[in-house]
Design a protein around this motif. Structure first.
Motif, PDB file in Angstrom:
ATOM      1  N   ILE A   1       0.789  -1.205  -0.170  1.00 33.79           N
ATOM      2  CA  ILE A   1      -0.115   0.130   0.124  1.00 33.79           C
ATOM      3  C   ILE A   1       0.676   1.264  -0.174  1.00 33.79           C
ATOM      4  O   ILE A   1       0.531   2.231  -0.706  1.00 33.79           O
ATOM      5  CB  ILE A   1      -1.037   0.004   1.209  1.00 33.79           C
ATOM      6  N   LEU A   2       2.006   1.059   0.831  1.00 31.03           N
ATOM      7  CA  LEU A   2       2.637   2.434   0.803  1.00 31.03           C
ATOM      8  C   LEU A   2       3.481   2.934  -0.089  1.00 31.03           C
ATOM      9  O   LEU A   2       3.560   3.873  -0.641  1.00 31.03           O
ATOM     10  CB  LEU A   2       3.399   2.267   2.194  1.00 31.03           C
ATOM     11  N   VAL A   3       4.494   1.996  -0.708  1.00 31.05           N
ATOM     12  CA  VAL A   3       5.495   2.082  -1.630  1.00 31.05           C
ATOM     13  C   VAL A   3       4.791   2.650  -2.751  1.00 31.05           C
ATOM     14  O   VAL A   3       5.437   3.695  -3.201  1.00 31.05           O
ATOM     15  CB  VAL A   3       6.216   0.662  -1.657  1.00 31.05           C
ATOM     16  N   PRO A   4       3.854   2.282  -3.439  1.00 33.78           N
ATOM     17  CA  PRO A   4       3.461   2.920  -4.819  1.00 33.78           C
ATOM     18  C   PRO A   4       2.818   4.244  -4.515  1.00 33.78           C
ATOM     19  O   PRO A   4       2.667   4.867  -5.536  1.00 33.78           O
ATOM     20  CB  PRO A   4       2.496   1.851  -5.259  1.00 33.78           C
ATOM     21  N   ASN A   5       2.628   4.703  -3.286  1.00 26.48           N
ATOM     22  CA  ASN A   5       1.603   5.817  -3.101  1.00 26.48           C
ATOM     23  C   ASN A   5       2.549   6.918  -2.485  1.00 26.48           C
ATOM     24  O   ASN A   5       1.830   7.725  -1.978  1.00 26.48           O
ATOM     25  CB  ASN A   5       0.449   5.348  -2.415  1.00 26.48           C
ATOM     26  N   MET A   6       3.854   6.652  -2.167  1.00 30.27           N
ATOM     27  CA  MET A   6       4.555   7.579  -1.524  1.00 30.27           C
ATOM     28  C   MET A   6       4.447   9.010  -2.200  1.00 30.27           C
ATOM     29  O   MET A   6       4.539   9.289  -3.490  1.00 30.27           O
ATOM     30  CB  MET A   6       5.946   7.386  -1.527  1.00 30.27           C
ATOM     31  N   ASP A   7       4.199  10.071  -1.530  1.00 28.64           N
ATOM     32  CA  ASP A   7       4.119  11.495  -2.031  1.00 28.64           C
ATOM     33  C   ASP A   7       5.331  12.400  -1.776  1.00 28.64           C
ATOM     34  O   ASP A   7       5.475  13.043  -0.794  1.00 28.64           O
ATOM     35  CB  ASP A   7       2.947  12.249  -1.456  1.00 28.64           C
ATOM     36  N   PHE A   8       6.144  12.345  -3.042  1.00 24.08           N
ATOM     37  CA  PHE A   8       7.343  12.925  -2.853  1.00 24.08           C
ATOM     38  C   PHE A   8       7.281  14.540  -2.904  1.00 24.08           C
ATOM     39  O   PHE A   8       8.155  15.179  -2.656  1.00 24.08           O
ATOM     40  CB  PHE A   8       8.171  12.614  -4.086  1.00 24.08           C
TER      41      PHE A   8
END
Length: 258
Positions: A105-112
């Motif tokens: 869930i986390l890795v593809p949706n990190m908001d840089f």
């Protein structure tokens, strides 16, 4: 772990495909965060201290909370959009893969774009530290590092807790924003300014004061006990019930295909 690092790189690359949008959003995060900075600046143009904390000490507190929140939100971005992930079937696809559910869930949706907020917090920290009046040594440097690191994990835990309610309610519960985005705003000041009742809640229920207020007292030599130095580490215990609640929610979940 190599797979997850590749996913992070792919996510960053995809966000950078629209560079102007990425840069403008990051710049917007940077500029918007400075409104809080200027708000504090104008307040201290009228008063000398708030609850016995002077100008630079409050700004140090402000910078720590902003930095912790920026890191926690950047890595926990997938949890912020968890209702959408459940609604479009992406969560069902994650369940059938032999990998950790939370990381998927986390890795593809990190908001840089949260780097804008993080950069702003670093600038404020560099501004506040020299004038804080704190006599820095290795113990206080470690304390400051623990405040930021453990604060980031605590904010991440709050995003995890907020996302878990989606298993039971389908949609996010907006009142949880009080403890995430609200804590970012209220954390501009040491939590003691809100009264002893609020301070107790933020110590024993939602332990935000453990990484913000009590270590700050140690940095300022108001408290000499090493326990205050380690308060941020104690706050990490909050992650355990949040994770257990997530596992309960996961067992409660029924796939849209079932």
């Amino acid at each position: 772990m190599k797979l997850y690092m590749n996913l992070v790189a792919m996510n960053l690359k995809s966000q950078m495909q629209y560079r102007v949008s990425f840069l403008l959003t990051t710049l917007g995060q940077f500029i918007t965060a400075f409104t809080s900075f200027f708000g504090l600046y104008f307040i201290f143009s009228r008063v000398n201290a708030i609850d016995d904390f002077n100008y630079n000490q409050v700004f140090l507190c402000f910078a720590v909370v902003m930095m912790a929140f920026a890191i926690g939100e950047m890595f926990g971005g997938g949890l912020a959009v968890f209702p959408r992930i459940m609604g479009n079937g992406e969560f069902d696809r994650a369940l059938v893969r032999p990998r950790n559910i939370i990381l998927q869930i986390l890795v593809p949706n990190m908001d840089f774009t949260r780097l804008g907020l993080l950069i702003q917090a670093v600038i404020v920290l560099c501004y506040a530290v020299p004038g804080s009046g704190i006599l820095w040594d290795w113990k206080k440097n470690v304390t400051l590092f623990l405040m930021i690191l453990c604060g980031s994990i605590l904010f991440f835990s709050l995003f995890l807790l907020k996302a878990t309610f989606t298993f039971f309610t389908i949609q996010n519960l907006n009142f949880m924003n009080i403890f995430t985005y609200g804590a970012r705003e209220f954390g501009k000041y040491p939590f003691s300014v809100y009264g002893s009742g609020i301070l107790k809640v933020l110590t024993f229920v939602i332990p935000l004061a453990l990484f913000q207020y009590y270590p700050l007292l140690y940095l300022m030599d108001r408290k000499q006990s090493p326990v205050y130095m380690l308060m941020p580490v104690i706050s990490l215990l909050f992650l355990l019930p949040c994770y257990i609640f997530f596992r309960i929610g996961l067992k409660h979940y029924k796939s849209t295909g079932s």
